[in-house]
Design an enzyme around this catalytic site. Structure first.
Site, mmCIF file in Angstrom:
data_model
loop_
_atom_site.group_PDB
_atom_site.id
_atom_site.type_symbol
_atom_site.label_atom_id
_atom_site.label_comp_id
_atom_site.label_asym_id
_atom_site.label_seq_id
_atom_site.Cartn_x
_atom_site.Cartn_y
_atom_site.Cartn_z
ATOM 1 N NE ARG A 68 -0.264 0.273 4.983
ATOM 2 C CZ ARG A 68 0.606 1.151 5.443
ATOM 3 N NH1 ARG A 68 0.884 2.249 4.754
ATOM 4 N NH2 ARG A 68 1.230 0.947 6.591
ATOM 5 N N GLY A 70 1.906 4.989 1.730
ATOM 6 C CA GLY A 70 2.043 5.455 3.105
ATOM 7 C C GLY A 70 3.222 4.823 3.823
ATOM 8 C CB CYS A 166 1.290 8.154 9.032
ATOM 9 S SG CYS A 166 -0.211 7.185 9.336
#
Length: 204
Positions: A68, A70, A166
């Protein structure tokens, strides 16, 4: 354009990730879009461009390198994850538009319960003040997306202290139960899926 909602309960992250890849690889022009609602056993996931140094300490929690977008995040029981398996080409939906729609779905859900949430420029996700309550990451292959959004509902937030959430050092995190919202994870998942569906229907 309808979306089929699957409620998967608690699922292993890696197995769910593989199932998403398989679904996306084998879907056809006629395959119905789906939301997969689930929770995961404790796991840290590192995005495709994620930096391992954002894992600050070893808690014995597995680290999975995902595909993904991020950086690093944490999934655990009491956090709702909704995976969006969508044909973006068919929906004429750009990735940035989808990100905005996902964030708005979370903002609208919290607003229903009297909590004002917002976006932060340059840091995808949803925040209440400085604290992050929802994180998102997506992957697009051949015009179709998978992965999705995680909403902290009623969980142990302590593992977030072992990472730069993050990729942001010292970023505080929060959850709906600490914001005075008395939703169970199952009810939160149902509500979030409904808001996500409503956002997709608003797209011209």
């Amino acid at each position: 354009m309808p979306v089929f909602v699957r409620r998967l309960g608690r699922r292993d992250y890696s197995q769910t990730w593989q199932a998403m890849r398989d679904f996306t690889a084998t879907r056809t022009e006629g395959t119905l879009d789906e939301f997969w609602c689930c929770e995961h056993a404790p796991v840290f996931t590192l995005g495709q461009a994620g930096k391992p140094e954002h894992l600050l300490s070893d808690l014995g929690i597995p680290l999975v390198k995902s595909d993904r977008g991020g950086q690093i995040t944490y999934h655990g029981p009491g956090q709702v994850v909704v995976y969006l398996l969508l044909d973006l080409t068919r929906r004429k939906l750009k990735v940035r538009e989808l990100v905005v729609a996902i964030e708005q779905a979370v903002i609208d859900l919290l607003a229903e319960h009297g909590v004002a949430a917002e976006r932060h420029a340059g840091a995808p996700g949803v925040y209440v003040g400085a604290a992050k309550v929802a994180a998102l990451g997506l992957r697009v292959r051949k015009g179709c997306c998978y992965h999705g959004v995680s909403l902290n509902v009623d969980m142990d937030l302590a593992p977030f202290a072992a990472i730069n959430p993050c990729g942001y050092a010292g970023m505080p995190v929060t959850q709906t139960s600490d914001l005075g919202i008395s939703l169970t994870p199952a009810r939160a998942a149902t509500a979030l899926a409904a808001h996500l569906g409503a956002q997709l229907e608003r797209k011209p």
